[in-house]
Design a protein around this motif. Sequence first.
Motif, PDB file in Angstrom:
ATOM      1  N   ALA A  66       0.842  -1.199   0.000  1.00 12.09           N
ATOM      2  CA  ALA A  66       0.000   0.000   0.000  1.00 12.09           C
ATOM      3  C   ALA A  66       0.877   1.248   0.000  1.00 12.09           C
ATOM      4  N   THR A  67       0.457   2.242  -0.777  1.00 13.17           N
ATOM      5  CA  THR A  67       1.193   3.495  -0.914  1.00 13.17           C
ATOM      6  C   THR A  67       0.226   4.669  -0.838  1.00 13.17           C
ATOM      7  N   ASN A  68       0.646   5.707  -0.125  1.00 11.02           N
ATOM      8  CA  ASN A  68      -0.133   6.943   0.009  1.00 11.02           C
ATOM      9  C   ASN A  68      -1.491   6.671   0.680  1.00 11.02           C
ATOM     10  N   LEU A  69      -1.427   6.316   1.939  1.00 11.90           N
ATOM     11  CA  LEU A  69      -2.630   6.091   2.738  1.00 11.90           C
ATOM     12  C   LEU A  69      -2.807   7.244   3.715  1.00 11.90           C
ATOM     13  N   ALA A  70      -4.042   7.731   3.847  1.00 11.40           N
ATOM     14  CA  ALA A  70      -4.361   8.794   4.804  1.00 11.40           C
ATOM     15  C   ALA A  70      -5.648   8.406   5.524  1.00 11.40           C
ATOM     16  N   ALA A  71      -5.603   8.335   6.854  1.00  6.75           N
ATOM     17  CA  ALA A  71      -6.773   7.916   7.634  1.00  6.75           C
ATOM     18  C   ALA A  71      -6.551   8.304   9.091  1.00  6.75           C
ATOM     19  N   ASP A  72      -7.622   8.238   9.877  1.00  2.00           N
ATOM     20  CA  ASP A  72      -7.450   8.380  11.319  1.00  2.00           C
ATOM     21  C   ASP A  72      -6.736   7.154  11.876  1.00  2.00           C
ATOM     22  N   THR A  73      -7.183   5.961  11.465  1.00  2.00           N
ATOM     23  CA  THR A  73      -6.555   4.714  11.898  1.00  2.00           C
ATOM     24  C   THR A  73      -6.390   3.778  10.705  1.00  2.00           C
ATOM     25  N   THR A  74      -5.250   3.111  10.662  1.00  2.00           N
ATOM     26  CA  THR A  74      -4.978   2.126   9.620  1.00  2.00           C
ATOM     27  C   THR A  74      -4.464   0.855  10.281  1.00  2.00           C
ATOM     28  N   THR A  75      -5.083  -0.281   9.925  1.00  2.00           N
ATOM     29  CA  THR A  75      -4.669  -1.581  10.442  1.00  2.00           C
ATOM     30  C   THR A  75      -4.380  -2.502   9.269  1.00  2.00           C
ATOM     31  N   VAL A  76      -3.204  -3.137   9.296  1.00  2.00           N
ATOM     32  CA  VAL A  76      -2.822  -4.062   8.235  1.00  2.00           C
ATOM     33  C   VAL A  76      -2.442  -5.388   8.889  1.00  2.00           C
ATOM     34  N   LYS A  77      -3.169  -6.467   8.507  1.00  2.00           N
ATOM     35  CA  LYS A  77      -2.943  -7.778   9.107  1.00  2.00           C
ATOM     36  C   LYS A  77      -2.677  -8.802   8.013  1.00  2.00           C
ATOM     37  N   ASN A  78      -1.723  -9.700   8.300  1.00  2.00           N
ATOM     38  CA  ASN A  78      -1.421 -10.777   7.362  1.00  2.00           C
ATOM     39  C   ASN A  78      -1.036 -12.018   8.152  1.00  2.00           C
ATOM     40  N   SER A  79      -1.558 -13.165   7.736  1.00  2.00           N
ATOM     41  CA  SER A  79      -1.191 -14.407   8.413  1.00  2.00           C
ATOM     42  C   SER A  79       0.180 -14.890   7.961  1.00  2.00           C
ATOM     43  N   SER A  80       0.406 -14.865   6.661  1.00  2.00           N
ATOM     44  CA  SER A  80       1.701 -15.274   6.113  1.00  2.00           C
ATOM     45  C   SER A  80       1.890 -14.569   4.776  1.00  2.00           C
ATOM     46  N   SER A 108      -1.323   8.418   9.340  1.00  4.91           N
ATOM     47  CA  SER A 108      -2.373   7.754  10.109  1.00  4.91           C
ATOM     48  C   SER A 108      -1.755   7.145  11.355  1.00  4.91           C
ATOM     49  N   ASN A 109      -2.570   6.911  12.387  1.00  3.35           N
ATOM     50  CA  ASN A 109      -2.164   5.967  13.411  1.00  3.35           C
ATOM     51  C   ASN A 109      -2.148   4.594  12.758  1.00  3.35           C
ATOM     52  N   LEU A 110      -1.047   3.849  12.943  1.00  2.00           N
ATOM     53  CA  LEU A 110      -0.833   2.646  12.142  1.00  2.00           C
ATOM     54  C   LEU A 110      -0.528   1.444  13.027  1.00  2.00           C
ATOM     55  N   GLU A 111      -1.211   0.321  12.733  1.00  2.00           N
ATOM     56  CA  GLU A 111      -0.907  -0.947  13.386  1.00  2.00           C
ATOM     57  C   GLU A 111      -0.667  -2.007  12.326  1.00  2.00           C
ATOM     58  N   VAL A 112       0.478  -2.695  12.441  1.00  2.00           N
ATOM     59  CA  VAL A 112       0.862  -3.755  11.515  1.00  2.00           C
ATOM     60  C   VAL A 112       1.008  -5.042  12.310  1.00  2.00           C
ATOM     61  N   ILE A 113       0.292  -6.095  11.884  1.00  2.00           N
ATOM     62  CA  ILE A 113       0.326  -7.385  12.571  1.00  2.00           C
ATOM     63  C   ILE A 113       0.584  -8.464  11.527  1.00  2.00           C
ATOM     64  N   ASN A 114       1.629  -9.268  11.751  1.00  2.00           N
ATOM     65  CA  ASN A 114       1.955 -10.306  10.770  1.00  2.00           C
ATOM     66  C   ASN A 114       2.363 -11.585  11.480  1.00  2.00           C
ATOM     67  N   GLY A 115       1.895 -12.720  10.940  1.00  2.00           N
ATOM     68  CA  GLY A 115       2.300 -14.004  11.476  1.00  2.00           C
ATOM     69  C   GLY A 115       3.707 -14.359  11.034  1.00  2.00           C
ATOM     70  N   SER A 116       3.920 -14.389   9.729  1.00  4.12           N
ATOM     71  CA  SER A 116       5.246 -14.650   9.177  1.00  4.12           C
ATOM     72  C   SER A 116       5.366 -13.919   7.848  1.00  4.12           C
ATOM     73  N   GLY A 117       6.464 -13.266   7.660  1.00  4.47           N
ATOM     74  CA  GLY A 117       6.681 -12.480   6.459  1.00  4.47           C
ATOM     75  C   GLY A 117       7.448 -11.218   6.793  1.00  4.47           C
ATOM     76  N   GLU A 118       8.031 -10.602   5.769  1.00  7.63           N
ATOM     77  CA  GLU A 118       8.773  -9.359   5.963  1.00  7.63           C
ATOM     78  C   GLU A 118       7.799  -8.202   6.143  1.00  7.63           C
ATOM     79  N   ASN A 119       8.197  -7.219   6.960  1.00  2.05           N
ATOM     80  CA  ASN A 119       7.337  -6.077   7.254  1.00  2.05           C
ATOM     81  C   ASN A 119       8.125  -4.790   7.061  1.00  2.05           C
ATOM     82  N   SER A 120       7.611  -3.902   6.226  1.00  5.58           N
ATOM     83  CA  SER A 120       8.329  -2.680   5.911  1.00  5.58           C
ATOM     84  C   SER A 120       7.375  -1.490   5.940  1.00  5.58           C
TER      85      SER A 120
END
Length: 342
Positions: free
Chosen positions: A166-180, A190-202
């Motif tokens: 994702a590129t150029n995101l604007a929000a009050d809250t942003t949540t990004v979740k991935n299992s793998s 934005s206030n940002l939360e990133v949650i990942n089970g396995s995988g690279e996170n950038s």
Amino acid sequence: MFKNKLKLLIIGAALLVVGGIGFGLTFDNNNVDRGEAYHREWQLADGDISVIKLMGDQDLRVNVAESTTGKNYVTMSGHLSQEVINRLDKSVKANQDSLTINVENEQEWFQFLEFQIYGEQTVTIHVAKGAKLGQLASDMSSSDLVVRDATAKSITLESGSGEIEATNLAADTTTVKNSSGDIDLKNVTSNLEVINGSGENSVQGMTGDTLRATSSSGDIEVNQITAKTTTLTNGSGSIDGEEVSGTVKVDNNSGDVELSGLDNATSVTSGSGEVDLSFHDVTKDVTVDADSGDVNIEIPGAFNGFLDLRSNSGDIKSPNIKTSGNQVIKVRTGSGNIKVEQ
């Protein structure tokens, strides 16, 4: 013994040949379903858009753009099976303030030898001037998701397996979740939360009150971060960051920690791995607690606080500082060297 080994080798070679023939037959053009070309346009109600939700197992590219017609509408194009296209036509309800698009492909059991290669589906959300998008959400089962130029009250991107970009995101809250699968975010306001089970996170470029990134296994990389509080938690994998401004809290079970451009209160807990910290300024206390691994800290020449450094087994090197300030750099290591450079 030799005869038994020879028999096993012959059986193994035969299985490889059979498998190769099956693979070739499977990927014969007659067994590849490339779908039907389609283009759809759905009108939405006037005023603000409540929710746009995307579901399914097909690769999606989502763009948000200002409408040129003065109306809210959504366009979608690509290749899908005729069954999914028909289901889209029946399920999508137009002229409402919300839209759910489901591109789940329901393959019958007898189609297991038919490979489906539909490619990427392109969705464009056209928002009328003056209108706002309340929520952009995805719930993908197994596919890649690409999002560009999205502004909404809240953004929630979820995937079971597959890359989220994702590129150029604007929000009050942003949540990004991935299992793998990898998560790659650029330019987030934005206030940002990133949650990942396995995988690279950038996360490359983020401005907001809070950034929280949590991974069970996989590297975490954050660059150009301006947040009041950044919290990075990893089960196994490295944590790297450049130009991380604000309060920083790090908890890494196993893996190196390397952060630069720090300027506020910093707390690092490390199970195993080297810790390298570099500060533009030390305005609040710094704490490092490492079970095993070297700790290296670079501080500005103007620092005039206290150094509280202890290692159960390891060398300690630090500058002679004429202390007159109140800030404290406290480092504890179970085993490993401590070096502070000014």
